[in-house]
Design a protein around this motif. Structure first.
Motif, PDB file in Angstrom:
ATOM      1  N   ARG A 366      60.390  21.804 -14.437  1.00  0.00           N
ATOM      2  CA  ARG A 366      60.886  22.591 -15.617  1.00  0.00           C
ATOM      3  C   ARG A 366      62.033  21.902 -16.414  1.00  0.00           C
ATOM      4  N   GLU A 367      61.811  21.574 -17.628  1.00  0.00           N
ATOM      5  CA  GLU A 367      62.826  20.903 -18.864  1.00  0.00           C
ATOM      6  C   GLU A 367      63.248  19.790 -18.054  1.00  0.00           C
ATOM      7  N   LYS A 368      62.307  18.886 -17.517  1.00  0.00           N
ATOM      8  CA  LYS A 368      62.890  17.629 -16.860  1.00  0.00           C
ATOM      9  C   LYS A 368      61.857  16.610 -17.771  1.00  0.00           C
ATOM     10  N   TYR A 369      62.563  15.441 -17.756  1.00  0.00           N
ATOM     11  CA  TYR A 369      61.972  14.427 -18.621  1.00  0.00           C
ATOM     12  C   TYR A 369      61.957  13.080 -17.762  1.00  0.00           C
ATOM     13  N   VAL A 370      60.995  12.145 -18.109  1.00  0.00           N
ATOM     14  CA  VAL A 370      60.826  10.885 -17.381  1.00  0.00           C
ATOM     15  C   VAL A 370      60.707   9.897 -18.420  1.00  0.00           C
ATOM     16  N   TYR A 371      61.356   8.659 -18.084  1.00  0.00           N
ATOM     17  CA  TYR A 371      61.414   7.653 -19.109  1.00  0.00           C
ATOM     18  C   TYR A 371      60.298   6.656 -18.495  1.00  0.00           C
ATOM     19  N   THR A 372      59.085   6.353 -19.438  1.00  0.00           N
ATOM     20  CA  THR A 372      58.056   5.447 -18.887  1.00  0.00           C
ATOM     21  C   THR A 372      57.957   4.425 -19.938  1.00  0.00           C
ATOM     22  N   ASN A 373      56.860   3.356 -19.661  1.00  0.00           N
ATOM     23  CA  ASN A 373      56.891   2.217 -20.979  1.00  0.00           C
ATOM     24  C   ASN A 373      56.178   2.910 -21.984  1.00  0.00           C
ATOM     25  N   MET A 374      55.756   4.423 -21.950  1.00  0.00           N
ATOM     26  CA  MET A 374      55.268   4.863 -23.156  1.00  0.00           C
ATOM     27  C   MET A 374      56.268   5.934 -23.910  1.00  0.00           C
TER      28      MET A 374
END
Length: 457
Positions: A366-374
């Motif tokens: 919930r309302e969590k974000y992840v940083y990826t190559n995109m």
């Protein structure tokens, strides 16, 4: 009537959630910002809890605590936590890409300073600038401004004209119509028909009712289309591109997913929260071989709360890590090739594979974000439902259907845009068996207008 009273023993199973269990679940579903606020509140209320914001300083070098003895004294359960490797040398903070934004008011002040006007007029101009809203519109009348600063209507109107002559175009307008007309005047456009369309037909333009406008004004539909195309080149929000101090949100990822040697690795964002520990000054109070008193009981209770908070935060991080591991396993093609390869995936499927309840996965993302190559992605967006396709022999992701829908609309004949029914038939030909109503739903979610509003002449 039988009114006899008797006592009976019955045995039943009942799940009772303790206050700590409820708090642990609440922390699991908190966003990073919400958890930061909660930790700040705990730091104020719990004197034994302290935070180390200096990540480079090892917690073993300062205020070292023998947690084993403390835990043994308090008779807690397992408060161990899983360690995550964080390679700080390669870590790239998303804040590195956030540039300093120029304030709209600062930009206007720079132009006011260069005006060849007396100081009195400049001060009125500054007051008008202070009354601009986040769009760059003036939501106060010149009469009110004159009354507030005790200036003449003539001076106020003159000052407003000066503001409206500044950059960005349209600044200081009082409504959308004035905003558009100011921009046209600066371009040297003097077409009375165009100004009449802006004054009387903006609502019909939004509905793409070109036929109605054409009949009422008495010009061709093609000419009306040309006027509308020109209007669409104007900026309805002059403040766009400037920092206005409102509606600004920064997303900080809870984790980073990096591809190293053809393998994806999860790096939890330890910089999101401070390193929590128990103040060493308090441990001696409860570790003394003395009889329990009110002071030691108070300290014991506070340390209990502090340790529970630390454990809950580690549990939150551990659960997120397990969820992300499972997502990477199931969505490897997506991370390798892009959004078109996002597979159908449900909360239940992930929950079953990592051995937790579906609601736990829901709270963890919930309302969590992840940083990826995109770029930075919302974890929830990686979960999509599926449409069964007999032709393809596999389930089709809703994301894939939406991408196909966008493609059809992008390539359609704008003079004869595709109806929802036609789009439904075209999707069915490609093995995507969805109804006209579902097409309309997906189209609205994508922000695509109906066929009648997409039509061009």
């Amino acid at each position: 009537m039988n009114l006899n009273f008797d006592l009976r023993l019955t045995q039943e199973q009942k799940l009772i959630m303790t206050q700590k269990m409820q708090l642990s679940i609440k922390m699991l579903q908190m966003s990073g910002f919400e958890l930061q606020q909660y930790i700040d509140k705990e730091l104020q209320e719990n004197p034994v809890l302290e935070a180390n914001y200096n990540k480079e300083e090892s917690s073993t070098e300062k205020n070292e605590i023998d947690y084993k003895k403390v835990l043994e004294y308090l008779k807690f359960d397992d408060y161990g936590h899983k360690d995550y490797v964080n390679n700080n040398e390669d870590e790239v903070s998303p804040f590195n890409f956030i540039s300093s934004e120029k304030s709209l008011k600062d930009f206007l002040e720079e132009q006011i300073l260069e005006l060849q006007e007396n100081q009195y007029i400049k001060e009125i101009c500054r007051y008008i600038v202070e009354n601009l809203d986040y769009r760059g519109y003036l939501d106060s009348s010149t009469e009110n401004i004159s009354r507030e600063i005790k200036s003449s209507i003539e001076d106020t109107e003159y000052s407003l004209k000066i503001i409206q002559s500044l950059e960005p175009n349209g600044i200081g307008c009082r409504d959308l119509k004035e905003c558009l007309k100011i921009q046209l005047n600066k371009r040297g456009v003097e077409d009375k028909v165009l100004f009449s369309i802006i004054d009387n037909y903006l609502e019909l333009i939004a509905q793409n009712k070109i036929n109605v406008i054409s009949k009422e004004i008495g010009i061709s539909k093609e000419r009306v289309q040309e006027y509308i195309d020109l209007i669409k080149t104007l900026e309805p929000k002059p403040s766009r591109g400037f920092y206005t101090g409102e509606n600004v949100k920064y997303i900080v990822p809870d984790a980073f997913i990096r591809k190293i040697n053809e393998e994806y690795h999860i790096i939890m964002n330890d910089n999101l929260l401070p390193k929590l520990n128990v103040n060493s000054l308090y441990k001696s109070i409860i570790l003394k071989d003395e009889k329990s008193d009110k002071t030691s009981e108070y300290v014991k209770d506070k340390i209990n709360s502090a340790m529970f908070l630390i454990k809950s935060i580690e549990h939150r991080k551990s659960t997120m890590h397990r969820v992300l591991e499972e997502i990477i396993k199931r969505q490897r093609p997506f991370f390798d090739k892009g959004k078109e390869y996002l597979k159908p995936m449900t909360l239940k499927e992930v929950a079953d594979n990592i051995g937790v309840h579906e609601s736990t996965v829901s709270r963890a993302i919930r309302e969590k974000y992840v940083y990826t190559n995109m770029g930075t992605l919302r974890i929830r967006d990686l979960f999509t439902t599926a449409i069964v396709s007999k032709d393809f022999g596999e389930d089709i992701s809703v994301v894939k259907i939406k991408n196909k829908l966008e493609e059809y609309v992008r390539e359609e004949d704008k003079k004869k845009p595709l109806s929802d029914q036609k789009l439904s038939e075209m999707l069915k030909e490609n093995g995507m068996n969805i109804s006209r109503r579902t097409v309309a739903k997906y189209r609205e979610e994508l922000g695509i207008k109906s066929s009648s509003k997409r039509k061009r002449f």
